[in-house]
Design an enzyme around this catalytic site. Sequence first.
Site, PDB file in Angstrom:
ATOM      1  N   ASP A 253       0.855  -1.198   0.000  1.00 40.21           N
ATOM      2  CA  ASP A 253       0.000   0.000   0.000  1.00 40.21           C
ATOM      3  C   ASP A 253       0.892   1.249   0.000  1.00 40.21           C
ATOM      4  OD1 ASP A 253       0.963  -0.458   2.606  1.00 40.21           O
ATOM      5  OD2 ASP A 253      -0.798   0.419   3.563  1.00 40.21           O
TER       6      ASP A 253
ATOM      7  N   HIS B 289       9.566   0.092   9.136  1.00 42.09           N
ATOM      8  CA  HIS B 289       8.658  -1.047   9.309  1.00 42.09           C
ATOM      9  C   HIS B 289       8.722  -2.050   8.151  1.00 42.09           C
ATOM     10  CE1 HIS B 289       6.650   0.766  12.759  1.00 42.09           C
ATOM     11  NE2 HIS B 289       6.459   1.862  12.072  1.00 42.09           N
TER      12      HIS B 289
HETATM   13  C1  BDR Z   1       2.616  -0.251   8.742  1.00 39.42           C
HETATM   14  O1  BDR Z   1       1.553   0.680   8.534  1.00 39.42           O
HETATM   15  C2  BDR Z   1       1.810   1.483   7.414  1.00 39.42           C
HETATM   16  O2  BDR Z   1       1.602   2.842   7.733  1.00 39.42           O
HETATM   17  C3  BDR Z   1       3.242   1.241   7.024  1.00 39.42           C
HETATM   18  O3  BDR Z   1       3.411   1.335   5.629  1.00 39.42           O
HETATM   19  C4  BDR Z   1       3.529  -0.141   7.534  1.00 39.42           C
HETATM   20  O4  BDR Z   1       3.195  -1.105   6.590  1.00 39.42           O
HETATM   21  C5  BDR Z   1       3.291   0.028  10.067  1.00 39.42           C
HETATM   22  O5  BDR Z   1       2.400  -0.162  11.128  1.00 39.42           O
HETATM   23 CA    CA Z   2       2.850  -0.571   4.233  1.00 39.16          CA
END
Ligand code: BDR
Ligand code: CA
Length: 323
Positions: free
Chosen positions: A15, A246
């Site tokens: 995403d 992340h």
């Molecule tokens: C996840 O949430 C999204 O905002 C980031 O892309 C990552 O996949 C982190 O909690």
């Molecule tokens: Ca993500």
Amino acid sequence: MASAAAPRRIIIDTDPGIDDAMAIFFALASPELDVVALTTVFGNARTSICTDNALRLLEIAERTDIPVAEGAHGPLAMSFRGPADFVHGANGQGDAPLAPPTTSVVNDTAAELIIERAMAAPGEITLVPLGPLTNIARALQAEPRLAANLAGIVLMGGNAFCGGNASPAAEANIIGDPEAADIVFGAECPIVMAGLDVTERIVMTGAQLDLIGSVDDVRARHLRAILPYYRRFALESSGLDGIHVHDSTTISYLLAPQHFASVRYPIRVDTGDGVGRGKTWPRTRPAQHGPDLWAGRPLVTILTDADVDAVVRLELGRLGVEL
Ligand code: BDR
Ligand code: CA
């Protein structure tokens, strides 16, 4: 089966998303990995925006040979909770001005492409989900033999032993579609969960991010345009001079699992409507009373810690930073 020396074949379900962009560039820069396709999902932005970003990122990286398949526009059992524009910008890419993509998606949906590629190469494809797990759940539901034909799933999401980031209980990708996540954590294939337990331990500092800015490369130039938005969010929300990488943690794990500590437990996801919705619950001890709601669930490898210096160096090196 792929030989030991062959690159590991992955499908990234994403995403994009600023940290998704980093993870995609990191994977594309890693010869140990063969990115077979990108599939898109809602999450950080609406699905159509995420799809445009996936196409753009491949155009920037000059990898338009990699197909992009668009996926679900909303979760299995609720409405889309809305974009994380306060983290990633309204366009998902830090509000950097971006030209429309010049390439297009393939005709297959995300779930169709995942099924088709995995069934055509039994035991070879690893799914790398970086957003809500809707497409993966749909694919597992549509093709009951899918899990047995995957090499595995290495996903960013969840929080086993710490609080959430999207709610006090839950992490953003899992709360984005808890019903889908509960299906995926029940899949009978090797599953690795790179959740907040480990990703919040890995910080790329402001000084290290500045080094990306000095790399003379199209991918680094894009990251230089989008990262300030993400850095500002980290500073304002938690006083952090730097970012949690992340989504890239999945790629680091695929390249160098020796840098990670883990435990193995079955996982259920809270799909209730209370305060715990979206929380990933490991069963760390047997149930003493009542039914075992984890019965029959596979063990999930939950990453709990990392050699932060090694992991950050690995990613920065692949992004062209000389350390
Ligand atoms: C996840 O949430 C999204 O905002 C980031 O892309 C990552 O996949 C982190 O909690
Ligand atoms: Ca993500």
